[in-house]
Design an enzyme around this catalytic site. Structure first.
Site, PDB file in Angstrom:
ATOM      1  N   TYR A   1       0.818  -1.207   0.000  1.00  0.00           N
ATOM      2  CA  TYR A   1       0.000   0.000   0.000  1.00  0.00           C
ATOM      3  C   TYR A   1       0.857   1.265   0.000  1.00  0.00           C
ATOM      4  O   TYR A   1       0.731   2.123   0.896  1.00  0.00           O
ATOM      5  CB  TYR A   1      -0.925   0.027   1.215  1.00  0.00           C
ATOM      6  CG  TYR A   1      -1.844  -1.162   1.368  1.00  0.00           C
ATOM      7  CD1 TYR A   1      -2.336  -1.862   0.277  1.00  0.00           C
ATOM      8  CD2 TYR A   1      -2.239  -1.579   2.643  1.00  0.00           C
ATOM      9  CE1 TYR A   1      -3.178  -2.951   0.431  1.00  0.00           C
ATOM     10  CE2 TYR A   1      -3.087  -2.660   2.807  1.00  0.00           C
ATOM     11  CZ  TYR A   1      -3.549  -3.347   1.697  1.00  0.00           C
ATOM     12  OH  TYR A   1      -4.380  -4.431   1.861  1.00  0.00           O
TER      13      TYR A   1
ATOM     14  N   HIS B   1      -0.108 -11.938   1.745  1.00  0.00           N
ATOM     15  CA  HIS B   1      -0.960 -10.991   1.029  1.00  0.00           C
ATOM     16  C   HIS B   1      -1.356 -11.516  -0.351  1.00  0.00           C
ATOM     17  O   HIS B   1      -0.501 -11.822  -1.179  1.00  0.00           O
ATOM     18  CB  HIS B   1      -0.215  -9.666   0.877  1.00  0.00           C
ATOM     19  CG  HIS B   1      -1.101  -8.512   0.560  1.00  0.00           C
ATOM     20  ND1 HIS B   1      -0.662  -7.208   0.606  1.00  0.00           N
ATOM     21  CD2 HIS B   1      -2.410  -8.442   0.207  1.00  0.00           C
ATOM     22  CE1 HIS B   1      -1.648  -6.397   0.284  1.00  0.00           C
ATOM     23  NE2 HIS B   1      -2.721  -7.128   0.026  1.00  0.00           N
TER      24      HIS B   1
END
Length: 337
Positions: free
Chosen positions: A57, A125
């Site tokens: 992110y 992830h």
């Protein structure tokens, strides 16, 4: 307001609402450090004790780390739980690295960015982008080793396709090392309820904590423009546009938005342990908490009833428009990954 957020059972006492800090990256609009800090402070002051981020992110970890430093006198490290991720560092499959060496490096890098000497939760992830064997034979064993060392408290996975998430959880249970946490995003919201069929299966696979992320389906269920990058097919985007137009046409009487209806619905689903909500300002945090409190009164998922007849009519029409997509999911990884 803090008292309205119930704590769930388990070794990590997590609040029912978690703060998603992926929005600090700027993917959903400008996110200055000052606003991020105010958002974190507002969340912690109102009983939220889980903050979620990832190296993927952008500068989210850096901004979250700076915010946590800024509020440390009021909120010591023991008063909140940090969830971050490993394995994904970019958009394309070539940007994934699930090797044991990279996983170890990633954990230490995240700890430095977040100014901590341990991480409460570390998730693999977007596990659907790599072979399951890589996850269960290499990555998870490394994370479990780091857990034994005390650097990580809970280990888990995140991703989109529920079948993949479940299979990994089942393999881990078969091996005697069930996962602590499973995070699913965009699989329970106003347009999709696919997660409901999988929650009992994930529990049966020994998962302690189930997190449902993105009640607004990554900005799809908001009243403005859908993010350009959103992966939903045009038919679903057009259906959501119909819902937006419907709400706006009734706005003088209803005084409600599509996002509010979507939050009321998503937060009323109580079978998950945490609802993860992206919020990049203190105002957005406070809005989400009010929506959660409202959802506990309405219980739309269970009963589907507003006390206001005008809003009830809007909600019923929205559910009819979106009903064809109740089990719809998009392709992940995308064909251009």
């Amino acid at each position: 307001m803090a008292n309205s957020i119930n704590l769930v059972a388990g070794r990590l006492p997590l609040s029912k609402i978690g703060l998603g800090c992926g929005v600090f990256s700027g993917a959903y609009g400008l996110a200055p450090q000052a606003d991020a800090t105010k958002a974190v402070r507002a969340a912690l002051r109102n009983g939220v004790n889980l903050v979620d981020t990832s190296p993927y992110y952008g500068d989210s970890e850096l901004k979250l780390g700076s915010a946590l430093l800024e509020v440390k006198d009021e909120f010591p490290r023991s008063s909140y739980h940090i969830c971050t991720k490993v394995g994904r560092y970019g958009y394309h499959i070539s940007d994934f690295d699930y090797s044991a060496k990279r996983i170890s490096e990633s954990v230490y890098e995240s700890m430095r960015r977040l100014h901590t000497d341990y991480l409460d939760i570390v998730l693999c992830h977007d596990v659907e982008f790599v072979d399951i064997a890589q996850i269960v034979d290499v990555t998870l064993p490394k994370l479990l080793e780091l857990k034994q060392q005390g650097l990580v408290r809970k280990v888990g996975i995140s991703g989109y396709p529920l079948e993949v998430l479940l299979r990994i959880c089942q393999i881990q249970q078969e091996r005697g090392t069930p996962l602590d946490v499973c995070l699913s995003y965009c699989n329970f919201n106003l347009h999709c309820q696919a997660l409901t069929a999988f929650v009992p299966k994930l529990r049966a696979a020994g998962v302690e904590t189930i997190i449902a992320a993105s009640p607004l389906s990554m900005g799809l269920l908001c009243d403005g423009e859908t993010p350009e990058w959103h992966p939903a097919k045009p038919e679903l985007k057009n259906a959501v546009k119909q819902c937006i137009d419907l709400v706006q046409s009734c706005n003088e009487e209803s005084k409600i938005s599509l996002a509010e209806i979507a939050e009321n619905y998503a937060f009323s689903y109580s079978d998950v342990d945490v609802h993860l909500v992206g919020a990049k300002t203190a105002q957005e945090v406070e809005h989400a908490l009010r929506a959660y409190a409202r959802a506990q009164q309405l219980q739309l998922y269970a009963f589907g009833k507003y006390e206001d007849d005008n809003i009830q009519s809007i909600y019923s029409q929205i559910k009819t428009i979106l009903e064809p997509f109740a089990e719809y999911t998009w392709l992940s990884p995308p064909s251009n990954a």
